[in-house]
Each structure stands twice: as structure tokens, then as C-alpha cells.
Design a protein around this motif. Structure first.
Motif, mmCIF file in Angstrom:
data_model
loop_
_atom_site.group_PDB
_atom_site.id
_atom_site.type_symbol
_atom_site.label_atom_id
_atom_site.label_comp_id
_atom_site.label_asym_id
_atom_site.label_seq_id
_atom_site.Cartn_x
_atom_site.Cartn_y
_atom_site.Cartn_z
ATOM 1 N N GLY A 56 40.120 45.125 24.962
ATOM 2 C CA GLY A 56 40.663 45.880 26.082
ATOM 3 C C GLY A 56 39.710 45.448 27.426
ATOM 4 N N TRP A 57 38.439 45.138 27.319
ATOM 5 C CA TRP A 57 37.706 44.650 28.595
ATOM 6 C C TRP A 57 38.167 43.399 29.018
ATOM 7 C CZ3 TRP A 57 34.155 40.854 29.544
ATOM 8 C CH2 TRP A 57 33.409 41.090 30.903
ATOM 9 N N ARG A 58 38.179 42.541 27.958
ATOM 10 C CA ARG A 58 38.800 41.250 28.176
ATOM 11 C C ARG A 58 40.118 40.872 29.043
ATOM 12 N NH1 ARG A 58 36.055 40.926 23.394
ATOM 13 N NH2 ARG A 58 37.872 40.018 22.373
ATOM 14 N N ALA A 59 40.808 41.961 28.426
ATOM 15 C CA ALA A 59 42.373 41.889 29.154
ATOM 16 C C ALA A 59 42.280 42.705 30.241
ATOM 17 C CB ALA A 59 43.126 42.647 27.935
ATOM 18 N N LEU A 60 41.396 43.918 30.491
ATOM 19 C CA LEU A 60 41.633 44.579 31.802
ATOM 20 C C LEU A 60 40.812 44.102 32.864
ATOM 21 C CD1 LEU A 60 41.371 48.322 30.148
ATOM 22 C CD2 LEU A 60 43.355 47.031 31.330
ATOM 23 N N VAL A 61 39.957 43.362 32.656
ATOM 24 C CA VAL A 61 38.935 42.496 33.769
ATOM 25 C C VAL A 61 39.854 41.739 34.579
ATOM 26 C CG1 VAL A 61 37.243 41.120 34.150
ATOM 27 C CG2 VAL A 61 36.880 43.081 32.639
ATOM 28 N N PRO A 62 40.538 40.787 34.025
ATOM 29 C CA PRO A 62 41.438 39.931 34.963
ATOM 30 C C PRO A 62 42.636 40.615 35.481
ATOM 31 C CG PRO A 62 41.031 38.848 32.820
ATOM 32 C CD PRO A 62 40.525 40.368 32.619
ATOM 33 N N ALA A 63 43.360 41.757 35.037
ATOM 34 C CA ALA A 63 44.501 42.476 35.325
ATOM 35 C C ALA A 63 43.957 43.299 36.509
ATOM 36 C CB ALA A 63 44.968 43.460 34.381
ATOM 37 N N ILE A 68 43.392 44.052 42.446
ATOM 38 C CA ILE A 68 42.784 44.245 43.650
ATOM 39 C C ILE A 68 42.859 42.994 44.708
ATOM 40 C CG2 ILE A 68 40.434 44.247 44.459
ATOM 41 C CD1 ILE A 68 39.547 45.765 42.019
ATOM 42 N N ARG A 69 42.910 41.712 44.335
ATOM 43 C CA ARG A 69 43.012 40.856 45.126
ATOM 44 C C ARG A 69 44.401 40.922 45.816
ATOM 45 N NH1 ARG A 69 45.668 36.904 46.114
ATOM 46 N NH2 ARG A 69 46.721 36.824 44.426
ATOM 47 N N ARG A 70 45.511 41.351 44.716
ATOM 48 C CA ARG A 70 46.849 41.151 45.658
ATOM 49 C C ARG A 70 46.788 42.439 46.463
ATOM 50 N NH1 ARG A 70 49.693 39.874 40.165
ATOM 51 N NH2 ARG A 70 49.587 37.418 40.171
ATOM 52 N N THR A 72 44.245 43.692 48.514
ATOM 53 C CA THR A 72 43.369 43.475 49.649
ATOM 54 C C THR A 72 43.608 42.324 50.265
ATOM 55 O OG1 THR A 72 41.589 42.166 48.179
ATOM 56 C CG2 THR A 72 41.504 44.820 48.570
ATOM 57 N N GLY A 73 44.598 41.094 49.493
ATOM 58 C CA GLY A 73 44.486 39.838 49.971
ATOM 59 C C GLY A 73 43.355 39.197 50.120
ATOM 60 N N GLN A 74 42.017 39.553 49.642
ATOM 61 C CA GLN A 74 40.901 38.914 49.576
ATOM 62 C C GLN A 74 40.483 38.463 48.285
ATOM 63 O OE1 GLN A 74 39.023 42.624 50.862
ATOM 64 N NE2 GLN A 74 37.513 41.286 52.020
ATOM 65 N N HIS A 75 39.786 37.227 48.141
ATOM 66 C CA HIS A 75 39.115 36.592 47.147
ATOM 67 C C HIS A 75 38.055 37.314 46.508
ATOM 68 C CE1 HIS A 75 41.887 33.361 47.680
ATOM 69 N NE2 HIS A 75 41.575 33.483 49.065
ATOM 70 N N LEU A 76 37.760 37.331 45.279
ATOM 71 C CA LEU A 76 36.707 38.249 44.600
ATOM 72 C C LEU A 76 35.681 37.389 43.894
ATOM 73 C CD1 LEU A 76 39.074 40.637 42.558
ATOM 74 C CD2 LEU A 76 38.263 40.908 44.911
ATOM 75 N N VAL A 77 34.485 38.055 44.203
ATOM 76 C CA VAL A 77 33.292 37.702 43.728
ATOM 77 C C VAL A 77 32.737 38.737 42.545
ATOM 78 C CG1 VAL A 77 30.867 37.104 44.065
ATOM 79 C CG2 VAL A 77 32.671 36.783 45.692
#
Length: 181
Positions: A56-63, A68-70, A72-77
Motif C-alpha cells: 500500500g505504501w508503494r502504491a499510495l506514494v505515487p498516487a 498533490i502535483r495536479r 498545486t501545479g508544482q513539481h515535487l521534491v
């Protein structure tokens, strides 16, 4: 785009990530550990020692990151150690399947510098021994991490600002401009 700063515990990932976000206003910090904390809280009746072991962690992190990116329109670090190659492959594949790129940065340091940094860190006192105990695990993972990275930076003799400047110089210039997602 997700800029993922990887490397062993105590190498300076979080500090460099924070400096990078300050340097580039189009970037937003994303903490994959928060997803892990949510899962740990929700699955407190389950036996596990590392939330990265949870599918679940490995699936939820990208989702979560993509949402969040969509929003905010921001790229993430993200500054997060991922030492298991199969977990890293799964994360990359999931991000790719969601139409997102990952720029994989590995921060590295020689063992003497790393030990010195960890032993003299006055901010993370409770995690000192834990970080020292994981140096060998990083050493065992180092080859695949470095060979699969888009950028490798030896932080042994660099400040966080120097590391952030090198990452900033390596990522596409268009990331300096915020776009509406």
C-alpha cells in the motif's frame, strides 16, 4: 516531475531537499513518510517493521504525489531513502504508469564523512544510532542506486546549498516556472 532525493540516512537528503525547494519556487516538498505514518496508524493491528514493506505504501506514494502535483501545479521534491531495488522499481513503474517522470538523485558520502556527520548531528539525536546501524545496508544497495540514478552527488565535502545548487543545475530549466495543473 518528481525529484526524488535518495541516499543513506544522514547523508543530507532532507536538508538538500529543503534548500532546493527554497531555491526553486515552482517546487513543492512532498514527504513520503507521511503516507507511511498514515498507514502505520491505520494498520496498527498488522505486524510490520518498515512501512516501505507494505504494498500500500508503494502504491499510495505515487498516487498521493500525483494528486498533490495536479492540485498545486508544482513539481515535487521527495527526500526519502529507498534501499530495496525492487521497491524502487515498483515506485518508478507506478509513477510512469501515472504519466509522471522521476528525476532520481542519489546523495552519497564516504563512510568516514557520513559517520562524522551523523555522530555530530545535534538535531536528530534520537535517530543517531539507527542511522549508524543502516550504513552497511546502504553500502549493500549503493551500486544499484548509483547505476540507476540520473544524478549522483558526493556530499562528503559539500554544504546543503552546494548540493541544492547542483541538483537545481541538473534539472530542466522549465521547472523554475509554476504551471497551473
Amino acid at each position: 516531475m518528481m525529484i526524488w532525493i535518495n541516499g543513506t540516512f544522514g547523508v543530507g537528503k532532507t536538508t538538500a531537499g529543503t534548500a532546493l525547494v527554497e531555491r526553486r519556487p515552482a517546487l513543492r516538498h512532498f514527504d513520503p513518510e507521511v503516507v507511511g505514518y498514515m498507514l502505520a496508524h491505520s494498520l496498527e493491528d498488522q505486524a510490520f517493521t518498515d512501512f516501505q514493506d507494505l504494498p500500500g505504501w508503494r502504491a499510495l506514494v505515487p498516487a498521493t504525489a500525483v494528486a498533490i502535483r495536479r492540485q498545486t501545479g508544482q513539481h515535487l521534491v521527495a527526500a526519502q531513502t529507498v534501499l530495496r531495488q525492487e521497491y524502487w522499481g515498483e515506485l518508478k513503474a507506478t509513477f510512469s504508469g501515472l504519466g509522471e517522470q522521476i528525476f532520481h538523485v542519489v546523495l552519497d558520502a564516504d563512510e568516514a564523512s557520513l559517520r562524522h556527520r551523523i555522530e555530530n548531528d545535534q538535531l536528530e539525536l534520537t535517530g543517531r544510532q539507527w542511522r549508524l546501524d543502516h550504513i552497511a545496508e546502504y553500502s549493500a544497495s549503493r551500486d544499484w542506486m548509483i547505476s540507476g540514478a540520473d544524478l549522483v552527488i558526493d556530499t562528503s565535502r559539500l554544504t546543503a546549498q552546494d548540493v541544492a545548487a547542483r541538483i537545481s543545475g541538473a534539472i530542466p530549466p522549465e521547472l523554475a516556472v509554476r504551471t497551473d495543473g
